[in-house]
Design an enzyme around this catalytic site. Structure first.
Site, PDB file in Angstrom:
ATOM      1  N   HIS A  17       0.160  20.821 -61.846  1.00 45.23           N
ATOM      2  CA  HIS A  17      -1.006  20.282 -62.335  1.00 45.23           C
ATOM      3  C   HIS A  17      -2.223  20.058 -61.424  1.00 45.23           C
ATOM      4  CE1 HIS A  17       0.156  19.139 -66.652  1.00 45.23           C
ATOM      5  NE2 HIS A  17       0.230  20.445 -66.457  1.00 45.23           N
ATOM      6  N   ASP A  30      -2.980  13.629 -67.582  1.00 46.31           N
ATOM      7  CA  ASP A  30      -1.498  13.545 -67.832  1.00 46.31           C
ATOM      8  C   ASP A  30      -0.676  12.146 -67.969  1.00 46.31           C
ATOM      9  OD1 ASP A  30      -1.296  16.236 -67.316  1.00 46.31           O
ATOM     10  OD2 ASP A  30      -0.780  16.100 -65.187  1.00 46.31           O
ATOM     11  N   SER A  90       0.133  25.640 -69.028  1.00 43.95           N
ATOM     12  CA  SER A  90      -0.892  24.435 -68.914  1.00 43.95           C
ATOM     13  C   SER A  90      -1.839  24.448 -67.782  1.00 43.95           C
ATOM     14  CB  SER A  90       0.111  23.131 -68.771  1.00 43.95           C
ATOM     15  OG  SER A  90       0.729  23.166 -67.732  1.00 43.95           O
TER      16      SER A  90
END
Length: 189
Positions: free
Chosen positions: A95, A133, A55
């Site tokens: 992230h 997210d 990701s």
């Protein structure tokens, strides 16, 4: 070959075998102390993590080893790459911070002047993901500082594949640990 090693172990006696077990235990304890010491120095529960998904490509690839810090005196900024954990989920997520918002505390008519005294809300997104997210937050609208494990400060590419292989194939983990234990027992020093 293996029979010779067993005969030599019998000749060494119980005292030597116990000493070898104690040496092996001290090596494991030293590793744990180093891990906990790094955690204290970096102010994070996990100073080193492995990227488990794609990701964050092209910034980080699956198997990259990340080094984290979580300085209490710094705010997270848009663009920082963070590792966070959601309550109830065991796997940390790597992230990038997309948005930050500060909640102004207004207790007893006083407004916190220092940004460090304000509660920070954070929204993240994987570089390779099409959306943010919020769906990963399991009912939370924003991340808070208590969810953040740390900020990425450095990385080693592909070094974490050993960890991924041991998680994907538990037999490999047990074989490796058994082999190390056996080596510690039959070592003659």
């Amino acid at each position: 070959m293996f029979a010779d090693e067993l005969r030599s172990l019998r000749r060494l006696g119980l005292r030597h075998i116990l000493l070898q077990i104690l040496n092996f235990a001290s090596v494991l304890a030293t590793g744990l102390m180093i891990w906990k010491g790094l955690g204290l120095a970096c102010n994070t529960e996990s100073p080193i993590v492995v990227v488990l998904s794609g990701s964050m490509e092209p910034a980080f690839y699956r198997g990259d080893l990340l080094f984290l810090t979580n300085p209490a005196s710094q705010r997270y900024q848009t663009g920082d790459i963070t590792v966070y954990k959601i309550p109830g989920a065991d796997i940390p997520i790597v992230h990038r911070v997309m948005e930050t918002h500060d909640d102004v505390s207004n207790k007893k008519g006083l407004v916190t002047a220092s940004p460090l005294g304000q509660r920070q809300r954070i929204l993240t997104k994987g570089d390779n993901n099409p959306v943010d997210d919020i769906d990963l937050y399991q009912g939370l609208e924003w991340l808070e500082r208590r969810h953040i494990v740390g900020k990425v400060r450095g990385f080693l590419p592909y070094v974490g594949y050993v960890t991924i292989a041991m998680n994907d194939f538990p037999q490999l983990k047990y074989a490796l640990l058994g082999g190390l234990g056996l080596l510690a027992l039959i070592q003659r020093e």
